[in-house]
Design a protein around this motif. Structure first.
Motif: not given
Length: 355
Positions: A1-6, A250-253, A294-297, A302-311
């Motif tokens: 899986m590739g990461v697209g042009y951001m 944001a693009l992932v595959g 595999t992750t969106v950030y 409020d200063g929170t960095l959140r990681a969410v699974d793309t699947g």
């Protein structure tokens, strides 16, 4: 899986190999844990990664840092604010960025010395630069798209488009044959390598920076839709309605990810334009989403960095950062880099968190 042009696509060049010092520093670290923090007088722009070095600019200076520990390798003072992301060439020996005062600059990545400068105009706001082949493209708030020789800094051409003088323009995205830029008038334009317009796609509101994957461009409009557009013809492939204005894309595959002002994260299939899932966000997002394989950030107010699974659309981890985000996070394989500042310690800080 590739990461697209951001819209700021060169951040992850060479970041997934075993030789990456940032990835080595994350070995054995729990996802979402802090690896290191570096404080500098100016770390306002998004970080960029290339061949074992982090580049980040801000007020008056560009820094080259070791991604393993944040230690400074070199810095070069320009006396002017560097608001844009740094873009690296294919060899990794030249870095390009724009700074206040209306200048696009190329520097040697070994020591930061200037190779050339190109005048954009004295009172303009620049987009991030985009590099395709031997040409740099950059848009400015006076309504010009500039094509610049990446080796010499010589002007190849300029083309007019509609933007707002009071805001930084959308960042162009380019291939070796075509450059695409979104306007404040709601028009997405395609130009060939001589600056001749190939096509125009019209929407009902100001546009985000486009992103590209395979044969399509994706762009969000203030008219409440995200569009997929054929890169060759400019024909609409689909339109996805969104409640409220969207942030960046944001693009992932085959997945397109974005959030809206109603605090919802969307995952949309790039081919069909159908929603894969939605994820309700517990607080307002401050900076645009950034994606790894595999992750969106997302960075929240409020200063929170959140990681969410793309699947699975499930939260993987959160990191409570001090203060507010200054720029979008930069994922590079196993590490996420981002800058914050707060009232107690106004000097910006660059954080490295295990991804």
């Amino acid at each position: 899986m590739g990461v697209g042009y951001m819209t700021w696509s060169m951040w992850d060049r060479g970041a997934d190999g075993a030789s990456d010092p940032g990835a080595r520093s994350a070995t054995g670290a729990a996802p979402g844990s802090l690896l290191w923090t570096a404080s500098k007088p100016s770390l306002d722009s998004p970080a960029s990664y290339s061949d074992g070095t982090l580049y980040v600019g801000g007020t008056e200076r560009l820094y080259a840092l070791d991604p393993a520990d944040g230690q400074e390798r070199w810095s070069f003072a320009f006396g002017l604010y560097v608001p844009t992301r740094t873009v690296l060439n294919g060899d990794g020996d030249t870095a390009y960025f724009a700074h206040s005062g209306g200048t696009l600059r190329a520097v040697d990545t070994t020591d930061g010395t200037t190779r050339w400068t190109y005048r954009l105009g004295s009172r303009v706001l620049p987009s991030d630069p985009a590099l395709a082949g031997s040409t740099l493209y950059i848009a400015t708030s006076d309504g010009l798209l500039h094509a610049v020789d990446a080796a010499t800094g010589g002007q190849r051409w300029t083309a007019e488009y509609r933007t707002a003088a009071s805001r930084a323009p959308a960042t162009p995205v380019a291939t070796r044959s075509t450059v695409y830029v979104g306007g404040y008038d709601g028009e997405l334009r395609a130009y060939d390598t001589r600056g001749r317009r190939r096509w125009t796609f019209r929407t009902g509101g100001p546009l985000s920076s486009p992103v590209m994957w395979s044969e399509s461009l994706y762009v969000s409009s203030a008219d409440g839709k995200v569009y997929a557009v054929d890169i060759t013809t400019g024909a609409r492939r689909w339109a996805f309605p969104v409640e409220g204005e969207t942030g960046g894309l944001a693009l992932v595959g085959t997945g397109l990810y974005f959030h809206n002002r109603a605090d919802t994260l969307y995952a949309v299939h790039t081919q069909s334009g159908r929603a894969r899932w939605t994820y309700p966000l517990p607080s307002e997002v401050q900076v645009v989403a950034a994606a790894s394989s595999t992750t969106v950030y997302l960075g929240h107010r409020d200063g929170t960095l959140r990681a969410v699974d793309t699947g699975s659309a499930k939260e993987i981890w959160t990191f409570e950062a001090p203060g507010r985000f200054l720029a979008p996070p930069t994922p590079t394989g196993r590490v996420v880099y981002f800058t914050t500042t707060d009232g107690d310690k106004p000097e910006p800080r660059l954080h490295a968190v295990a991804g």
